[in-house]
Scaffold this active site. Sequence first.
Site, PDB file in Angstrom:
ATOM      1  CB  THR A  28      -0.905   0.041   1.250  1.00  0.00           C
ATOM      2  OG1 THR A  28      -1.666  -1.156   1.329  1.00  0.00           O
ATOM      3  CG2 THR A  28      -1.859   1.229   1.203  1.00  0.00           C
ATOM      4  CG  HIS A 190       5.658   1.842  -0.044  1.00  0.00           C
ATOM      5  ND1 HIS A 190       5.048   1.036   0.882  1.00  0.00           N
ATOM      6  CD2 HIS A 190       5.844   1.070  -1.145  1.00  0.00           C
ATOM      7  CE1 HIS A 190       4.874  -0.180   0.380  1.00  0.00           C
ATOM      8  NE2 HIS A 190       5.347  -0.181  -0.857  1.00  0.00           N
ATOM      9  CG  HIS A 191       0.518   2.885   4.715  1.00  0.00           C
ATOM     10  ND1 HIS A 191       0.975   3.543   5.853  1.00  0.00           N
ATOM     11  CD2 HIS A 191      -0.824   2.733   4.896  1.00  0.00           C
ATOM     12  CE1 HIS A 191      -0.043   3.771   6.662  1.00  0.00           C
ATOM     13  NE2 HIS A 191      -1.134   3.292   6.121  1.00  0.00           N
ATOM     14  CB  ALA A 192       6.402  -0.148   3.644  1.00  0.00           C
TER      15      ALA A 192
END
Length: 221
Positions: A28, A190-192
């Site tokens: 995500t 990036h949600h990471a």
Amino acid sequence: MVVAKSPIELATWPRRDYFYYFTKMMPTGFNVTVTVDITATYDAVKTRGLHFFPIYLYLITQLLSEQPEFMITQEKDQLYHFETLTPSYSLYHQDDDTISGMWTAYSPDLATFYQHYEQDRSTYQNHHGVVVKPNQPENAYMINMMPSLHFSSYTPLSFNGLPNFLPVIEAGQYKVVADRRLMPVSFTIHHAVADGHHVSRFFEKLQARFDEPDKWLNISK
């Protein structure tokens, strides 16, 4: 160009589980577009006889470098923090309506960065091609501005499937509302590596800097 970076120890990294979840289980990213008031800085820039675009590049890069979650890269299975980022942007060619990829070496000293930008623009403005300045460093992140389009949302899409953990920034045309210059700024990440509160903190600091240029805008022509 040697890029300084330090390895991230996954065993003690607070985002280890989130990184795994948002890269392996539910890949995500997210995008937000926020309208910022650039009035004070824009006026100060023009009073000093400067160009707004390199000031924008400098300020965004400086603020990103204050938040380590926005400076993460991966080589094989190892994650690293860059110490700084390099703005990668586009030059527009009026003669054939094309753009060319560029980058300018960042310096925390505004005068030095502005000089770097002016030298790059002078050297490459009349060069045509997809990428005109060679040897882009690995810590380059995408940042641009569309001065002819005021938008309420802008979402870049990647079609290569490769993870990119550096932010993508795009500003649009400002509009004058009640004597204030309001400019949309799109932020993709990036949600990471980051959550909404990280991006919110970035925009809070960005607006504060735009409101008080006398605290950091210390150059003029």
